[in-house]
Scaffold this motif. Sequence first.
Motif, PDB file in Angstrom:
ATOM      1  N   LYS A   1      26.463  14.654 -48.085  1.00 38.98           N
ATOM      2  CA  LYS A   1      25.245  15.954 -48.276  1.00 38.98           C
ATOM      3  C   LYS A   1      25.337  16.389 -49.486  1.00 38.98           C
ATOM      4  CE  LYS A   1      25.716  16.990 -43.144  1.00 38.98           C
ATOM      5  NZ  LYS A   1      24.470  16.081 -42.895  1.00 38.98           N
TER       6      LYS A   1
ATOM      7  N   LEU B   1      21.830  13.556 -35.791  1.00 38.95           N
ATOM      8  CA  LEU B   1      21.589  13.528 -37.312  1.00 38.95           C
ATOM      9  C   LEU B   1      21.975  12.221 -37.621  1.00 38.95           C
ATOM     10  CD1 LEU B   1      22.787  17.106 -38.340  1.00 38.95           C
ATOM     11  CD2 LEU B   1      20.509  16.018 -39.073  1.00 38.95           C
TER      12      LEU B   1
ATOM     13  N   LYS C   1      25.238  16.097 -34.485  1.00 35.60           N
ATOM     14  CA  LYS C   1      25.442  15.126 -35.663  1.00 35.60           C
ATOM     15  C   LYS C   1      25.491  13.849 -34.888  1.00 35.60           C
ATOM     16  CE  LYS C   1      28.489  13.906 -39.348  1.00 35.60           C
ATOM     17  NZ  LYS C   1      29.838  13.931 -40.125  1.00 35.60           N
TER      18      LYS C   1
ATOM     19  N   TYR D   1      17.005  19.625 -36.599  1.00 36.08           N
ATOM     20  CA  TYR D   1      18.529  19.532 -36.627  1.00 36.08           C
ATOM     21  C   TYR D   1      19.167  20.341 -37.923  1.00 36.08           C
ATOM     22  CZ  TYR D   1      18.281  15.794 -33.175  1.00 36.08           C
ATOM     23  OH  TYR D   1      17.892  15.100 -31.912  1.00 36.08           O
TER      24      TYR D   1
ATOM     25  N   ALA E   1      21.808  23.135 -37.785  1.00 39.32           N
ATOM     26  CA  ALA E   1      23.141  22.774 -38.380  1.00 39.32           C
ATOM     27  C   ALA E   1      23.431  23.855 -39.201  1.00 39.32           C
ATOM     28  CB  ALA E   1      23.183  21.570 -38.892  1.00 39.32           C
TER      29      ALA E   1
END
Length: 991
Positions: free
Chosen positions: A714, A875, A869, A927, A931
């Motif tokens: 990420k 995700l 996730k 999402y 998140a």
Amino acid sequence: MAANATAKAAKARTAELLVRPTVALKPLDPARARRELSEIADGAGEAGLPRIAAFLAGKGPQQDLLAAVFDLSAFMRDCARRRPEILDALFVHSIEARLASIRAEIAAAVRAESVSEKSLMMDLRRLKLEAHFLIALADLAGEADTEATVGRLSALADACATAAADFLLREAHFQGKLKLPDPERPAEGSGWVLLGMGKLGAHELNFSSDIDLVVFFDPEAPAVTDPYEASELFARLTRRLVRILQDRTEHGYVFRTDLRLRPDPGSTPLAIPVPAALNYYESRGQNWERAAMIKARPVAGDLVAGAAFQRELQPYVWRKYMDFAAIADVHSIKRQIHAHKGHGDVAVKGHNVKLGRGGIREIEFFVQTQQLIAGGRFPELRGRQTVPMLGELAARGWITAEARDALTSQYWFLRRVENAIQMVADEQTHVLPEDEEGLERIAHMLGFADADAFSTRFRASLHEVERHYAALFETAPELSSGIGNLVFTGDGDDPDTLQTLHGLGFQRPSDICRVIRTWHFGRYRATQSAEARERLTELTPALLEAFGSTRRADEALLRFDEFLAGLPAGIQLFSLLQSNPALLRLLATIMGAAPRLAAIITRRPHVFDGLLDPGLLSELPNRAYLAGRLSAFLHGVKMHEEVLDRLRIFAAEQKFLIGVRLLAGSIDAARAGKAFSDLADLTIGAALDAVMVEFARRHGRVPGGRAAILGMGKLGSRELTAGSDVDLILLYDHDEDADESDGEKPLAPSHYFARMTQRLIAAVSAPTAEGVLYELDLRLRPSGNKGPVATHIDAFRKYQRQHAWTWEHMALTRARAVAGDKSLCAEAEAEVAAVLDLPRDRGKIAGDAVEMRELLEKEKPPRDQWDIKLIPGGLIDLEFIAQIAVLTHEIEPGSRATGTAEVLSRLAPGFADAQTRQDLSDAYALYLALAQMMRLCLTGPFDRNDVPPGLSDLMLRATDLPEFGVLEAHVKETAQKVRSHFDLLLRAKRK
């Protein structure tokens, strides 16, 4: 013959379009605008349209207008290129006349003898595109005001929905599934009710809006042959209607269609029987559903049945008397949108015109809440449209004439801005561009001289809306009574105070009394002075109201008590909160909805200082902003440990402030992800620099030594959340003949960089009094945990080309050089790009990805549906799709993208069609919003049964959904759609 041709050409040159510009739009680039106009003229000539070709090649106010329009709007330019005949028709028909013809053609398309679902879809898309172009042209030319524009868009949506419904009803009749009283007027007596909600219902549709429908059917309608099969039949018809309107084909789409405002969308069919719907609304209907029904209007299907249904609903929507609990519930809707009172300036770039501070929603929301409160007694307050209802509210004394005029003016101005944003590329966005050119474009579209002039006007508009919005709720009739007794003297509890606290939302009023007595008895440093206690006494009513509104009031106030206990002084804070209610509400939101942020502010009260910056919510936390702040924070600091401590303090404070901006709605989830990532880049880069300098003091430097950090996961994709750890790979290089470093304790190059990397890991992730900078994860380096912590660039190159597994190349798609020597960063980036560009067996790659996904599902199943996730269709599925698309070169050409959102938006048409791309992009945005908010607010996993109510409000605001059940249904539906696409794009293509 030659004379005739010359005469025709002369006539074409003198012809004018039936468009009367009242504004002089300026293009961003006049030369480019003329080139674009010339290219469209050439295309028109090739299409056999000499009249419009000659006209576009000429000069005059109309040509100037079109040149500016095509330069400012990619959508308009592309339409004119593909369909120059749209412009040609304007020699004969005015825009209004042509729009009326288009609506007539839409109605006629259903009755064509050879009509089929496919032909209807094509006709609707062709006609809708022309209408959209003409509506935008009239708006940009100043020929139509915004009220006319939204009315035309709404009428177009009505016509398209009606055509789709009539086609499906006639087909069902001829197939024997319905028995229509009159197939020539298929909707009459069909019992199929399509209510338009929101802006469609109010005739206020924006340019690229989706349409909200709620669908019911009357099982006793004349056309229904079998009431028991009617539910399945009308659900199927509704599903097909959505497909006809929203599926993307080579001709585009008509309108995105949303059915989520129906009762209990997670467990009800797409079309609901009228008796069941009435029973639901009367027994379990929520106040937000009552508010939604204010704008409801039958737009297609059986209009008579729709009107009858609405008459039945009137007692539910318009109550003659409202008890205080109902009024409090109406106010609970308001918690989703904050009424700010001048807390800093407003950032124009990136501002959400619909949901942001001072935006359209604030005006609409006030009108609707007042309608809910008073509409039962005053029928004239039951209108669907915002501006007429502002007039009625003023006529009845609920607001001043000044408020009516100001909000009316700002409403239409903000709607113009919203439409301009969407007219650029026909995208469903309400956010102003963040770049200079994008903002200049919007300014020109609205007729402003430049972005500065627009920004001044825009800020003034938002501030005026803010001012009235906040004042309206303070002065609204029936809502201005005092809150009751608040007595905290003596040792015992005052009974009336306990009752007041309970009424404010506290479940344990006696405990709250005890806590507040602790403050007033001066037992904390922050309340030891008489002045501090006096300020706190004055603040207490507002403070209790603010914390009471968090819906988990006791916990919120107890967290604030912990915060207060750690403060060295209180006078400044209490004075600030008393004079700045927006800051008090923000603090209450943190304490009530965000345990993670509350824990930070409680353990480290100094981070609260950042909230005192008046520019906090107006300044975007981009890389330049953060770099400037970091440089100032480190200025003059020389000692190694002090530099690292300063970095930890800076990162903790900025993470907190980025989170606060997200919480307050001044940035969205994507911007937060970039900000968290930029912060990590800068602070880890500064830590690397500090460690290298300190390490060199003892061990010197390796000749030609260079180090660079690759951000992975990420961090590489710039999608970090508040709770993310950081994935890194450290690469190094040195002169080929370098044997050791040149310090007093020399080290061999591999040993040197390994030891230095260990120092960096300790500097970044070792716990200290100032906390940790980041939790680091180096498992994505070559050979994982078995490999050295630092990797030579040549070893990295060889490993990636000869030994890396598919999953390692998937991880490499998100790799990004984030810090270190610039030349080595560039070399690493080039090597990553080269590896990703290698030819691959698409079937094998897809197969490897599917196997990995199946292994993950087996070894690490999701906790529940909110583990977004890991859920099937979550995700990870989206990330895998994006990564495989990159590895197999299935994305449209352009600069290299590491972000999942950008990759999904650029999936190649041969890999994923336009509808699939839209579905995947929408899913990722959903999402990401969830998140970011969950990781920001919670320290552990999301527990549906123990979610702070304030957090659920924030999640609804982030996704623009009205109720948590709707959000749950939407997440479930989205996951199913993503998994379906995953199966089609990867599972079906594996070897």
